[in-house]
Design a protein around this motif. Structure first.
Motif, PDB file in Angstrom:
ATOM      1  N   THR A 195      -2.287  43.023 -59.873  1.00 21.27           N
ATOM      2  CA  THR A 195      -2.773  43.178 -58.896  1.00 21.27           C
ATOM      3  C   THR A 195      -3.382  42.543 -59.022  1.00 21.27           C
ATOM      4  OG1 THR A 195      -3.507  45.233 -59.154  1.00 21.27           O
ATOM      5  CG2 THR A 195      -1.438  45.566 -58.700  1.00 21.27           C
ATOM      6  N   ASP A 196      -4.046  42.132 -57.266  1.00 17.95           N
ATOM      7  CA  ASP A 196      -5.771  41.713 -56.828  1.00 17.95           C
ATOM      8  C   ASP A 196      -7.038  42.900 -58.106  1.00 17.95           C
ATOM      9  OD1 ASP A 196      -4.351  39.890 -55.651  1.00 17.95           O
ATOM     10  OD2 ASP A 196      -4.630  40.676 -53.297  1.00 17.95           O
ATOM     11  N   ASP A 197      -6.493  44.748 -57.718  1.00 17.50           N
ATOM     12  CA  ASP A 197      -7.268  44.836 -58.754  1.00 17.50           C
ATOM     13  C   ASP A 197      -7.408  45.460 -60.239  1.00 17.50           C
ATOM     14  OD1 ASP A 197      -8.781  44.997 -56.258  1.00 17.50           O
ATOM     15  OD2 ASP A 197      -7.099  46.736 -55.195  1.00 17.50           O
TER      16      ASP A 197
END
Length: 326
Positions: A195-197
């Motif tokens: 994910t982006d995080d």
């Protein structure tokens, strides 16, 4: 051999016992019969084996129900089961899943059939257990059980970590798949979801080719918590977005924990979800009596939940100390 032993069992009942289910003659007569058969046909006809053949015929009196896909050793195990419904179910599963004799013996010993009945939320359980077959519908709940018996991992009580539990499952994958049940195929261990995080890692990923969906498993050492449910809910949502193809059915998330939390199960998304489930696992094989008590408790819980959903429950008022109580 299977049909020969069935015929011998039939002849013992019909000719030697004159159709009676219980022998009117003693051990001496059975010994004489064993001696005659051994003298004519050789080994395999001692008194113990003759008793097994007689029991085999009593358990399967209709010849057409005896399949040569199973060996005599399979039927010797099946004939010991007193419940006809359980006997028939184990027979069909052993044929369909190609169980070895050892696998069949273990599944009977861990009450596979009873646990499957207990984990299916259909009432009344007793009525369904009396049916000749136990078909599985396209419902995830019908493919999951509670508890899972993981005694084959040989883990020391309270001295293992989640990594040990996961490693033990991978090293004993064949037995774990047998314990999981129908249609499960292993996909990956510690599968990464980006994910982006940051990255997330799912402990175990399976695919059920009967349900046609992925099954994500998260292993927990402790009692089920709402954080565990939230984490699995996120995993399933991520998997739906990144991994599931248009031909797959909705992804299932299964939390395997060492202890249930009925409050979390009742007041979280677990209650009505068709994708999130939680089951308990046992690393030590309990006694048959302990398993039966646990299954009876789970069955009562399921029946109570069904009654509440149908509005069939009654509020039982305790006797009041005040006069004029209702």
């Amino acid at each position: 051999m299977v049909h020969t032993y069935w015929q011998i069992g039939r002849l013992i009942i019909e000719q030697e016992q004159q159709g009676e289910q219980r022998a009117a003659y003693g051990k001496q007569q059975l010994e004489q019969l064993a001696s005659r058969l051994t003298g004519e046909f050789g080994k395999g006809f001692d008194v113990t084996n003759l008793r097994n053949m007689r029991r085999f015929y009593q358990a399967f009196p209709i010849r057409e129900t005896v399949s040569t896909e199973l060996s005599w050793s399979h039927y010797n195990q099946l004939a010991r089961l007193e419940d006809p419904a359980a006997r028939h179910w184990y027979q069909q599963e052993a044929i369909q899943q190609h169980w070895s004799v050892r696998a069949l013996e273990r599944q009977i010993g861990t009450l596979y059939y009873e646990r499957l009945l207990s984990s299916r939320e259909k009432a009344p359980v007793e009525t369904e257990a009396q049916a000749n077959t136990l078909p599985l519908a396209d419902n995830p709940k019908d493919y999951l059980r509670d508890p899972y018996i993981l005694d084959f991992l040989n883990l020391e009580t309270s001295r293992y970590q989640e990594a040990d539990l996961e490693r033990g499952i991978i090293q004993n994958l064949q037995q774990f798949l047998l314990e999981m049940g129908k249609g499960f195929a292993f996909v990956e261990r510690q599968q990464r979801i980006r994910t982006d995080d940051g990255d997330y890692y799912i402990d175990l990923v399976f695919y059920n080719y009967l349900l046609k969906c992925f099954v994500l498993i998260d292993l927990k050492l402790n009692k089920l918590s709402h954080q565990d449910v939230g984490q699995m809910d996120m995993y399933v949502r991520l998997y739906e977005e990144q991994k599931r193809s248009p031909d797959d059915n909705p992804t299932i998330g299964l939390i395997l924990c060492s202890e249930h939390n009925h409050t979390v199960a009742q007041y979280s998304v677990l209650k009505d979800s068709q994708q999130l489930f939680a089951s308990r696992y046992l690393t030590i094989l309990p006694s048959e009596e302990e398993l039966q008590r646990e299954l009876e408790r789970e069955r009562r819980n399921i029946e109570q939940q069904i009654k509440e959903q149908r509005g069939e429950y009654r509020i039982v008022q305790q006797p009041s100390q005040l006069s004029g109580s209702v």
